[in-house]
Design an enzyme around this catalytic site. Structure first.
Site, PDB file in Angstrom:
ATOM      1  N   ASP A  62       7.476  -3.149   5.366  1.00 14.10           N
ATOM      2  CA  ASP A  62       6.037  -3.436   5.317  1.00 14.10           C
ATOM      3  C   ASP A  62       5.739  -4.631   4.418  1.00 14.10           C
ATOM      4  O   ASP A  62       4.813  -4.608   3.609  1.00 14.10           O
ATOM      5  CB  ASP A  62       5.245  -2.217   4.842  1.00 14.10           C
ATOM      6  CG  ASP A  62       3.759  -2.336   5.210  1.00 14.10           C
ATOM      7  OD1 ASP A  62       3.417  -3.200   6.049  1.00 14.10           O
ATOM      8  OD2 ASP A  62       2.954  -1.576   4.651  1.00 14.10           O
ATOM      9  N   HIS A 101       1.570  -4.805   7.631  1.00 15.83           N
ATOM     10  CA  HIS A 101       0.511  -4.179   8.432  1.00 15.83           C
ATOM     11  C   HIS A 101      -0.841  -4.882   8.263  1.00 15.83           C
ATOM     12  O   HIS A 101      -1.743  -4.707   9.077  1.00 15.83           O
ATOM     13  CB  HIS A 101       0.398  -2.678   8.123  1.00 15.83           C
ATOM     14  CG  HIS A 101      -0.320  -2.341   6.852  1.00 15.83           C
ATOM     15  ND1 HIS A 101       0.333  -2.007   5.690  1.00 15.83           N
ATOM     16  CD2 HIS A 101      -1.647  -2.276   6.553  1.00 15.83           C
ATOM     17  CE1 HIS A 101      -0.546  -1.726   4.742  1.00 15.83           C
ATOM     18  NE2 HIS A 101      -1.756  -1.901   5.248  1.00 15.83           N
ATOM     19  N   SER A 137      -4.117  -3.140   0.139  1.00 18.43           N
ATOM     20  CA  SER A 137      -2.783  -3.301   0.713  1.00 18.43           C
ATOM     21  C   SER A 137      -2.246  -4.714   0.516  1.00 18.43           C
ATOM     22  O   SER A 137      -2.918  -5.694   0.837  1.00 18.43           O
ATOM     23  CB  SER A 137      -2.808  -2.982   2.207  1.00 18.43           C
ATOM     24  OG  SER A 137      -3.099  -1.628   2.424  1.00 18.43           O
TER      25      SER A 137
END
Length: 367
Positions: free
Chosen positions: A136, A106, A214
Site C-alpha cells: 500500500d 490506495h 492515509s
C-alpha cells in the site's frame, strides 16, 4: 403603614411623576448603567511545559514537508475527500530533494490526474512514479522543479516499544495540516492489502487517524518517520482509536525500488499455501503446502504438496533461515527480506521428519 415603607412609596411615586412629566415636556432622560462595559484583563500564562514545547517543535519542523494529495479520475472528475465521493484525497510527504513524495497506493489508485498542496498553499502537479499494492505504498514526483521543504528525518521501526509516543500529521476529511498524538498501541500486526498479500510487522496506534490521513507520516517523539498511516478499524468509518501504519523499515526498502524501477518484485518460491484456518483445524504450526507450481523453485527443491488422491498433508514449512514460520506472513516476510534472485534456507516437515532445503526466490509476478 410603617414609616420606612411610606417613605419608599412616596419616593417611588415622586420618581414616576417626574418621569411622566419629563416625557410630556419632552425633556431627555439619561440612564446611568451600573458599570461601564470594558474588556476583561488578560492574565499572563506561565511558560509552556517541556512536553508542549516538544510537540510544537515536531509540528513546526515536519508539517511543511506534509502535503495534501488530491486525485481526479475519469469516472470521478471532481476532487473530493477520501471516501466521500468525487476524487480521492489523502496525505503524502516529501521523501527526498529530487521531488519524490510518498503516499498510499490506495489514495492514488485509478487516478488520471494527481495534484498536491503544500503547507504554504502552493499547488503542484505530480506524476505517478510507481506503486506497490502489496505494501500500500506509492511514489509521486513533482513535475516542475521548486524549492522543496526538507525531507522528513527517518527513524527505525525495529526498536519501537509499545507505549512510546506517536504523532500523526495529515489531512483528515480534507482539513489540511492536522496533528494528532497518542501512543504505539501494538506492534507486529498483520494487515491485508489490496494486492492480496499481508504487510507484516504493522504498527498499531491510537493517535487519531481518519479518512484523508492515509499516506501521512507517523512520527516518534524526535519527529522522525516511523511509519506511513494506511488504515483504521472502525464500524463508523471514523477514528475509533485503532489505526495502522506501514513500518518505516519496510518503507525504506520499498520506496527506493519504486524510484528506480517503478515497481517492486513479489518474491516467492512457487507454492500455493493453505489458509491459516486450515492449519488451525489440523493443529499444525507452520505453512501447509497445498501444491507447487510446475518448474518452480519449490518443485525443484523437492517440496511436496497435499496428496491429490488421498488428501494427506505433504510438506509443512516450519522455519526460514532458522526463524520460526507459524503463518504465511512469516514466510513472505522472510522471502521479502532476502529478495528475488536470492536463496532461502527453509525447514520442511514431512510426517515426523524435518529437513533443511535451499530454495531459490523468484519474482512471481514475472514468472
Amino acid at each position: 403603614m410603617n414609616r420606612p415603607y411610606a417613605i419608599a412609596a412616596a419616593a417611588f411615586a415622586g420618581l414616576l411623576l417626574a418621569v411622566t412629566a419629563a416625557k410630556i415636556l419632552h425633556v431627555p432622560i439619561s440612564y446611568v448603567p451600573w458599570g461601564a462595559p470594558s474588556a476583561r484583563a488578560v492574565e499572563q500564562r506561565g511558560p509552556l511545559s517541556d512536553g508542549e514545547k516538544a510537540t510544537i517543535d515536531i509540528f513546526e519542523r515536519v508539517s511543511p514537508s506534509v502535503v495534501q494529495v488530491a486525485v481526479r479520475s475519469a469516472a470521478s472528475p471532481l476532487m473530493g475527500e477520501e471516501g466521500q465521493g468525487g476524487g480521492a484525497s489523502g496525505t503524502g510527504f516529501v521523501w527526498d530533494r529530487e521531488g519524490h513524495l510518498v503516499t498510499n497506493n490506495h489514495v492514488v489508485a485509478n487516478g488520471s490526474e494527481i495534484a498536491v498542496r503544500f503547507a504554504s498553499g502552493e499547488v503542484a502537479q505530480v506524476d505517478l512514479v510507481g506503486t506497490a499494492p502489496n505494501y500500500d505504498l506509492a511514489v509521486l514526483r513533482i513535475r516542475s522543479v521548486r524549492e522543496l521543504p526538507a525531507p522528513i528525518a527517518l527513524g527505525s521501526s525495529s526498536d519501537l516499544k509499545v507505549g512510546q509516543s506517536a504523532f500523526a500529521i495529515g489531512n483528515p476529511f480534507g482539513l489540511d495540516q492536522s496533528m494528532t498524538s497518542g501512543i504505539i498501541s501494538a506492534l507486529k500486526r498483520r494487515l491485508p492489502t489490496h494486492g492480496g498479500r499481508e504487510i507484516a510487522n504493522v504498527i498499531q496506534t491510537d493517535a487519531a487517524i481518519n479518512p484523508g490521513n492515509s499516506g501521512g507520516p507517523l512520527l516518534d517523539s524526535a519527529g522522525r518517520l516511523i511509519g506511513v498511516t494506511t488504515a483504521i478499524i472502525s464500524p463508523s468509518g471514523s477514528n475509533a482509536g485503532i489505526g495502522f501504519a506501514v513500518p518505516v523499515d519496510v518503507v525504506n526498502r520499498i520506496v527506493p525500488e519504486l524510484i528506480r524501477n517503478g515497481r517492486v518484485p513479489t518474491p516467492g518460491i512457487g507454492i500455493v499455501a493453505a489458509g491459516e484456518d486450515v492449519s488451525t483445524r489440523l493443529g499444525v504450526e507452520g505453512v501447509i503446502v497445498v501444491r507447487t507450481a510446475p518448474g518452480s523453485p519449490a518443485e525443484r527443491a523437492g517440496i511436496r504438496g497435499v496428496n491429490a488422491t488421498t488428501g494427506a498433508v505433504g510438506d509443512i514449512i516450519t522455519a526460514a533461515e532458522g526463524k520460526p514460520v507459524r503463518r504465511l506472513s512469516d514466510l513472505t516476510d522472510a522471502l521479502e527480506q532476502a529478495g528475488a534472485g536470492k536463496t532461502v534456507r527453509l525447514t520442511v516437515k514431512r510426517g515426523s521428519d524435518s529437513r533443511d532445503v535451499n530454495v531459490g526466490i523468484i519474482d512471481i509476478d514475472r514468472s
